[in-house]
Design a protein around this motif. Structure first.
Motif, PDB file in Angstrom:
ATOM      1  N   THR A 103       2.348  13.960   2.943  1.00  7.68           N
ATOM      2  CA  THR A 103       1.613  14.121   1.686  1.00  7.68           C
ATOM      3  C   THR A 103       0.232  14.732   1.884  1.00  7.68           C
ATOM      4  O   THR A 103      -0.517  14.313   2.771  1.00  7.68           O
ATOM      5  CB  THR A 103       1.476  12.751   0.980  1.00  7.68           C
ATOM      6  OG1 THR A 103       2.753  12.180   0.911  1.00  7.68           O
ATOM      7  CG2 THR A 103       0.900  12.893  -0.417  1.00  7.68           C
ATOM      8  N   GLU A 104      -0.060  15.689   1.020  1.00 15.68           N
ATOM      9  CA  GLU A 104      -1.390  16.288   1.091  1.00 15.68           C
ATOM     10  C   GLU A 104      -2.239  15.904  -0.116  1.00 15.68           C
ATOM     11  O   GLU A 104      -3.462  15.870  -0.051  1.00 15.68           O
ATOM     12  CB  GLU A 104      -1.268  17.814   1.197  1.00 15.68           C
ATOM     13  CG  GLU A 104      -1.005  18.208   2.642  1.00 15.68           C
ATOM     14  CD  GLU A 104      -0.506  19.616   2.780  1.00 15.68           C
ATOM     15  OE1 GLU A 104      -0.700  20.409   1.834  1.00 15.68           O
ATOM     16  OE2 GLU A 104       0.091  19.932   3.821  1.00 15.68           O
ATOM     17  N   ASP A 105      -1.531  15.555  -1.208  1.00 18.59           N
ATOM     18  CA  ASP A 105      -2.231  15.169  -2.435  1.00 18.59           C
ATOM     19  C   ASP A 105      -3.055  13.879  -2.179  1.00 18.59           C
ATOM     20  O   ASP A 105      -2.506  12.852  -1.768  1.00 18.59           O
ATOM     21  CB  ASP A 105      -1.178  14.904  -3.527  1.00 18.59           C
ATOM     22  CG  ASP A 105      -1.815  14.527  -4.836  1.00 18.59           C
ATOM     23  OD1 ASP A 105      -1.721  15.330  -5.759  1.00 18.59           O
ATOM     24  OD2 ASP A 105      -2.420  13.428  -4.923  1.00 18.59           O
ATOM     25  N   LYS A 106      -4.379  13.947  -2.405  1.00 18.62           N
ATOM     26  CA  LYS A 106      -5.295  12.860  -2.061  1.00 18.62           C
ATOM     27  C   LYS A 106      -4.973  11.561  -2.794  1.00 18.62           C
ATOM     28  O   LYS A 106      -4.964  10.469  -2.213  1.00 18.62           O
ATOM     29  CB  LYS A 106      -6.726  13.284  -2.372  1.00 18.62           C
ATOM     30  CG  LYS A 106      -7.604  13.301  -1.138  1.00 18.62           C
ATOM     31  CD  LYS A 106      -9.007  13.551  -1.535  1.00 18.62           C
ATOM     32  CE  LYS A 106      -9.909  13.365  -0.329  1.00 18.62           C
ATOM     33  NZ  LYS A 106     -11.265  13.628  -0.681  1.00 18.62           N
TER      34      LYS A 106
ATOM     35  N   MET B 225      -0.059   5.640  -1.292  1.00 20.45           N
ATOM     36  CA  MET B 225       0.866   5.394  -0.180  1.00 20.45           C
ATOM     37  C   MET B 225       0.228   4.537   0.895  1.00 20.45           C
ATOM     38  O   MET B 225       0.861   3.659   1.462  1.00 20.45           O
ATOM     39  CB  MET B 225       1.317   6.727   0.408  1.00 20.45           C
ATOM     40  CG  MET B 225       2.449   7.298  -0.394  1.00 20.45           C
ATOM     41  SD  MET B 225       2.797   8.923   0.166  1.00 20.45           S
ATOM     42  CE  MET B 225       3.696   9.541  -1.202  1.00 20.45           C
ATOM     43  N   LYS B 226      -1.039   4.796   1.150  1.00 27.38           N
ATOM     44  CA  LYS B 226      -1.723   4.005   2.179  1.00 27.38           C
ATOM     45  C   LYS B 226      -1.777   2.532   1.785  1.00 27.38           C
ATOM     46  O   LYS B 226      -1.580   1.641   2.614  1.00 27.38           O
ATOM     47  CB  LYS B 226      -3.137   4.536   2.399  1.00 27.38           C
ATOM     48  CG  LYS B 226      -3.171   5.653   3.424  1.00 27.38           C
ATOM     49  CD  LYS B 226      -4.572   5.987   3.812  1.00 27.38           C
ATOM     50  CE  LYS B 226      -4.574   7.124   4.823  1.00 27.38           C
ATOM     51  NZ  LYS B 226      -5.870   7.799   4.840  1.00 27.38           N
ATOM     52  N   SER B 227      -2.048   2.282   0.471  1.00 26.29           N
ATOM     53  CA  SER B 227      -2.113   0.859   0.089  1.00 26.29           C
ATOM     54  C   SER B 227      -0.715   0.235   0.137  1.00 26.29           C
ATOM     55  O   SER B 227      -0.570  -0.944   0.496  1.00 26.29           O
ATOM     56  CB  SER B 227      -2.809   0.660  -1.258  1.00 26.29           C
ATOM     57  OG  SER B 227      -2.096   1.341  -2.247  1.00 26.29           O
ATOM     58  N   GLY B 228       0.305   1.018  -0.178  1.00 21.83           N
ATOM     59  CA  GLY B 228       1.669   0.522  -0.039  1.00 21.83           C
ATOM     60  C   GLY B 228       1.987   0.222   1.421  1.00 21.83           C
ATOM     61  O   GLY B 228       2.556  -0.828   1.756  1.00 21.83           O
ATOM     62  N   TYR B 229       1.567   1.131   2.283  1.00 21.52           N
ATOM     63  CA  TYR B 229       1.804   0.976   3.730  1.00 21.52           C
ATOM     64  C   TYR B 229       1.124  -0.291   4.259  1.00 21.52           C
ATOM     65  O   TYR B 229       1.717  -1.086   4.987  1.00 21.52           O
ATOM     66  CB  TYR B 229       1.269   2.227   4.438  1.00 21.52           C
ATOM     67  CG  TYR B 229       1.336   2.168   5.945  1.00 21.52           C
ATOM     68  CD1 TYR B 229       2.562   2.154   6.592  1.00 21.52           C
ATOM     69  CD2 TYR B 229       0.168   2.148   6.709  1.00 21.52           C
ATOM     70  CE1 TYR B 229       2.628   2.106   7.982  1.00 21.52           C
ATOM     71  CE2 TYR B 229       0.225   2.105   8.096  1.00 21.52           C
ATOM     72  CZ  TYR B 229       1.458   2.087   8.719  1.00 21.52           C
ATOM     73  OH  TYR B 229       1.516   2.036  10.076  1.00 21.52           O
ATOM     74  N   GLU B 230      -0.141  -0.519   3.814  1.00 19.51           N
ATOM     75  CA  GLU B 230      -0.870  -1.715   4.257  1.00 19.51           C
ATOM     76  C   GLU B 230      -0.173  -2.994   3.798  1.00 19.51           C
ATOM     77  O   GLU B 230      -0.089  -3.980   4.534  1.00 19.51           O
ATOM     78  CB  GLU B 230      -2.297  -1.690   3.720  1.00 19.51           C
ATOM     79  CG  GLU B 230      -3.220  -0.883   4.612  1.00 19.51           C
ATOM     80  CD  GLU B 230      -4.527  -0.535   3.937  1.00 19.51           C
ATOM     81  OE1 GLU B 230      -4.910  -1.217   2.964  1.00 19.51           O
ATOM     82  OE2 GLU B 230      -5.171   0.440   4.371  1.00 19.51           O
ATOM     83  N   ALA B 231       0.335  -2.956   2.542  1.00 20.40           N
ATOM     84  CA  ALA B 231       1.025  -4.148   2.001  1.00 20.40           C
ATOM     85  C   ALA B 231       2.277  -4.454   2.835  1.00 20.40           C
ATOM     86  O   ALA B 231       2.556  -5.608   3.162  1.00 20.40           O
ATOM     87  CB  ALA B 231       1.396  -3.914   0.546  1.00 20.40           C
ATOM     88  N   VAL B 232       3.016  -3.417   3.201  1.00 18.23           N
ATOM     89  CA  VAL B 232       4.219  -3.634   4.014  1.00 18.23           C
ATOM     90  C   VAL B 232       3.839  -4.164   5.395  1.00 18.23           C
ATOM     91  O   VAL B 232       4.503  -5.043   5.942  1.00 18.23           O
ATOM     92  CB  VAL B 232       5.032  -2.323   4.145  1.00 18.23           C
ATOM     93  CG1 VAL B 232       6.229  -2.520   5.041  1.00 18.23           C
ATOM     94  CG2 VAL B 232       5.502  -1.867   2.799  1.00 18.23           C
ATOM     95  N   GLN B 233       2.751  -3.622   5.939  1.00 21.57           N
ATOM     96  CA  GLN B 233       2.293  -4.091   7.249  1.00 21.57           C
ATOM     97  C   GLN B 233       1.993  -5.595   7.209  1.00 21.57           C
ATOM     98  O   GLN B 233       2.352  -6.333   8.110  1.00 21.57           O
ATOM     99  CB  GLN B 233       1.004  -3.345   7.637  1.00 21.57           C
ATOM    100  CG  GLN B 233       1.234  -1.912   8.021  1.00 21.57           C
ATOM    101  CD  GLN B 233       1.503  -1.773   9.503  1.00 21.57           C
ATOM    102  OE1 GLN B 233       0.730  -2.262  10.307  1.00 21.57           O
ATOM    103  NE2 GLN B 233       2.594  -1.141   9.860  1.00 21.57           N
TER     104      GLN B 233
END
Ligand code: ADP
Length: 444
Positions: A236-239, A245-253
């Motif tokens: 993804t390039e769209d800011k 996505m990053k917050s989703g990734y952190e939640a999964v982590q």
């Protein structure tokens, strides 16, 4: 008048007591002597004899009544004690220093399938273990004969608490052995209190199995989602999308971390965490772990300081497990700190003790005084951190404590609310202090 009344009431009560037999005999003899006096003595001396007779009888009766009363009280107390022992839901075995059984209550009868009648008065001998009927009882009296033994209390501390696992049938027992001594400290005997924890342990095991299966089931899809987020972030390039996505990734982590913690807890409680010990340089070990904290240190804006002793300290550890424990402490010291706060790690060799002490001090929110006791319990989260750091499982310190204990060390803390906390733990440099067998973890 009142005293005389009590005297006659007691005489009526204890009159037939064996202690008063001698009194009645003396009473009879002196009575006969008095009668003889009446025939031979002048009237004045007869009166003197009667007064003497009554005084002697009064003195003797009072002292014999005292003895009878005190014996009766002792009897009542001992009956009371015996009935408490009989009705306890824990097994009790009392024996003298020669292992002659003196007390064996109903619960002990049920646990061992041996009746009090057949065992009281017997000298229990290690050879009894060959007799299937007395096998488990002998293994409890002599725990070294039992298949699995875990000493819970410190050596030479009374009562000595020992967990014993017996086989065929399987029994999980916790025993507490106390010494009985007289006023001068001479050994009179022992008594062992036995708690049958077989059912309790099996319930714990099934609960643990349930958690373990559920966590395993969740880990696979969570790992897939984690992987998907990782790939999408790269593409993804769209800011704006990237942030989501990053917050989703952190939640999964975080979810993965909780699932992994749950798996660790269930392995700890089954005593199957699995330790592989090796010698390591403590300084190097700590520095390697601290290097991994760089990103989170920057994120929380705290400063970390490490003080190591000049000498090289070799410890015997499971590096993977101890790194989980140590990382938990550092992670908490950072997470529950204030902006620009400090985390100080101090490693020191304890004087005249075969231990190294490692302290982690922070300048954070601290722990409320009334909550300190429960801090190492599973799922504990301080009332003062829930808002500050809503994401946490409360499993980290439980796991940490178990890992430290399995390394032969101890963990404790000091904390002042709004000032900070120090968590400190020890590691033995005398490697014989490291438990040779893994002990199934329990709620502190
Ligand atoms: P978690 O951090 O996931 O909540 P832990 O078991 O590591 O789980 O910690 C349990 C609780 O103990 C935390 O939620 C927090 O309330 C408290 N705690 C642990 N370490 C600290 C610390 N250094 N300062 C203040 N509170 C702490």
């Amino acid at each position: 008048m009142g005293r005389l009344k009590i005297f006659f009431r007691e005489l009526a009560l204890y009159g037939k007591a064996p202690e008063l037999k001698l009194f009645w005999l003396t009473f009879g003899l002196i009575g006969i002597l008095l009668m003889v006096d009446v025939f031979f003595l002048p009237i004045f001396l007869i009166w003197v004899s009667i007064i003497l007779f009554l005084s002697v009888m009064a003195i003797i009766s009072v002292s014999y009544l005292k003895i009878a009363r005190s014996n009766q009280e002792t009897k009542i107390k001992s009956r009371e004690l015996q009935s408490v022992i009989e009705n306890l839901d824990a097994g009790i075995i009392g024996y003298d220093p020669n292992f002659r059984i003196i007390n064996f209550n109903k619960t002990a009868e049920n646990i061992f399938g041996v009746s009090a009648q057949e065992i009281i008065g017997q000298y229990v001998d290690p050879n009894f273990v060959k007799n299937p009927h007395f096998r488990q009882l002998t293994q409890v009296v002599f725990p070294s004969l039992a298949p699995v033994v875990n000493v819970i209390s410190e050596p030479s501390v009374w009562p000595q608490v020992v967990d014993i696992t017996l086989e065929e049938p399987t029994r999980e027992l916790r025993t507490a052995l106390s010494r009985l001594t007289d006023d001068k400290g001479n050994l009179l005997g022992f008594f062992k209190i036995i708690r049958d924890r077989t059912r309790e342990k099996s319930l714990l095991r099934s609960k643990s199995e349930f958690i373990s299966i559920a966590a395993h089931q969740m880990r696979t899809p969570l790992s897939a989602i984690n992987w998907a987020f990782e790939s999408l972030i790269k593409l993804t390039e769209d800011k704006e999308r990237l942030e989501t996505m990053k917050s989703g990734y952190e939640a999964v982590q975080r979810a993965l971390k909780t699932v992994n913690d749950l798996l660790d807890v269930s392995k700890i409680e089954e005593g199957k965490y699995g330790y592989n010990f090796e010698n390591a340089d403590l300084g190097e070990f700590i520095q390697t772990i601290l290097a991994q904290f760089k990103p989170i240190v920057q994120q929380y804006q705290v400063n970390i300081y490490l003080t190591l002793p000049k000498e090289k300290l070799t410890v015997r550890i499971d590096p993977q497990k101890l790194s989980i424990a140590f990382s938990n402490l550092i992670d908490n010291a950072i997470k529950y700190n204030v902006k620009n706060g400090k985390v100080e790690i101090l490693v020191e060799k304890l004087e005249n003790q075969p231990f190294i002490k490692i302290s982690v001090t922070d300048t954070g929110v601290g722990i409320p005084a009334n909550e300190m006791e429960g801090i190492f319990k599973k799922f504990y989260r301080g009332s003062n951190v829930i808002q500050l750091e809503p994401n946490g499982s409360g499993l980290g310190l439980y796991i940490t404590k178990n890992i430290i204990q399995q390394h032969g060390g101890k963990i404790d803390l000091e904390s002042v609310p709004d000032r900070g906390s120090t968590f400190y733990f020890t590691l033995p440099i005398d490697f014989s202090l490291i438990p040779t067998k893994e002990v199934a973890g329990e709620e502190p």
